[in-house]
Design a protein around this motif. Structure first.
Motif, PDB file in Angstrom:
ATOM      1  N   LEU A 143      41.320  53.490  47.896  1.00 24.85           N
ATOM      2  CA  LEU A 143      40.827  52.639  48.953  1.00 24.85           C
ATOM      3  C   LEU A 143      40.622  51.199  48.500  1.00 24.85           C
ATOM      4  O   LEU A 143      40.759  50.294  49.277  1.00 24.85           O
ATOM      5  CB  LEU A 143      39.492  53.166  49.491  1.00 24.85           C
ATOM      6  N   ILE A 144      40.260  51.010  47.243  1.00 24.23           N
ATOM      7  CA  ILE A 144      39.912  49.659  46.821  1.00 24.23           C
ATOM      8  C   ILE A 144      41.006  48.999  45.997  1.00 24.23           C
ATOM      9  O   ILE A 144      41.047  47.795  45.881  1.00 24.23           O
ATOM     10  CB  ILE A 144      38.581  49.659  46.053  1.00 24.23           C
ATOM     11  N   GLY A 145      41.888  49.742  45.412  1.00 28.77           N
ATOM     12  CA  GLY A 145      42.928  49.117  44.608  1.00 28.77           C
ATOM     13  C   GLY A 145      43.569  50.078  43.642  1.00 28.77           C
ATOM     14  O   GLY A 145      43.482  51.282  43.785  1.00 28.77           O
ATOM     15  N   SER A 178      39.152  36.903  45.673  1.00 30.92           N
ATOM     16  CA  SER A 178      39.110  37.389  47.046  1.00 30.92           C
ATOM     17  C   SER A 178      38.295  38.671  47.139  1.00 30.92           C
ATOM     18  O   SER A 178      38.344  39.529  46.256  1.00 30.92           O
ATOM     19  CB  SER A 178      40.529  37.660  47.539  1.00 30.92           C
ATOM     20  N   VAL A 179      37.551  38.800  48.231  1.00 31.10           N
ATOM     21  CA  VAL A 179      36.805  40.029  48.474  1.00 31.10           C
ATOM     22  C   VAL A 179      37.765  41.176  48.753  1.00 31.10           C
ATOM     23  O   VAL A 179      37.484  42.338  48.439  1.00 31.10           O
ATOM     24  CB  VAL A 179      35.833  39.837  49.665  1.00 31.10           C
ATOM     25  N   LEU A 180      38.924  40.873  49.304  1.00 30.49           N
ATOM     26  CA  LEU A 180      39.895  41.896  49.654  1.00 30.49           C
ATOM     27  C   LEU A 180      40.892  42.167  48.536  1.00 30.49           C
ATOM     28  O   LEU A 180      41.854  42.896  48.722  1.00 30.49           O
ATOM     29  CB  LEU A 180      40.640  41.488  50.929  1.00 30.49           C
ATOM     30  N   GLY A 181      40.678  41.591  47.350  1.00 28.43           N
ATOM     31  CA  GLY A 181      41.580  41.787  46.226  1.00 28.43           C
ATOM     32  C   GLY A 181      41.448  43.173  45.622  1.00 28.43           C
ATOM     33  O   GLY A 181      40.550  43.949  45.948  1.00 28.43           O
ATOM     34  N   GLN A 182      42.366  43.501  44.700  1.00 28.86           N
ATOM     35  CA  GLN A 182      42.340  44.806  44.058  1.00 28.86           C
ATOM     36  C   GLN A 182      41.181  44.897  43.081  1.00 28.86           C
ATOM     37  O   GLN A 182      40.717  43.910  42.542  1.00 28.86           O
ATOM     38  CB  GLN A 182      43.643  45.045  43.316  1.00 28.86           C
ATOM     39  N   GLY A 183      40.726  46.091  42.884  1.00 29.43           N
ATOM     40  CA  GLY A 183      39.613  46.313  41.967  1.00 29.43           C
ATOM     41  C   GLY A 183      39.526  47.780  41.613  1.00 29.43           C
ATOM     42  O   GLY A 183      40.445  48.546  41.867  1.00 29.43           O
TER      43      GLY A 183
END
Length: 70
Positions: free
Chosen positions: A1-3, A12-17
């Motif tokens: 879900l997050i990356g 970016s808040v929407l970047g991979q992590g």
């Protein structure tokens, strides 16, 4: 879900992590330094506190709306 388990901080808040449980699971067996192992326990503690806070808020919301599910 997050990356894709990317271990870098993006702007970016929407970047991979990476999620906290995935960091613990992926790095626990490779943690051979005391500081690395301690930092994983800190991440686990933060995850536990976050889960307790979310569950407490959820129970308060259910209690205020008057619906008794449990």
């Amino acid at each position: 879900l997050i990356g894709n388990n990317v271990l870098s901080i993006t702007k970016s808040v929407l970047g991979q992590g990476a999620t906290m449980p995935s960091v613990i699971a992926n790095e626990f067996t490779e943690a051979n330094q005391p500081f690395h192992l301690s930092s994983l326990f800190v991440v686990a503690g933060c995850l536990l506190v976050l889960a307790l806070v979310v569950n407490t808020i959820g129970k308060l919301i259910v209690r205020r709306t008057g619906e008794n599910i449990a």
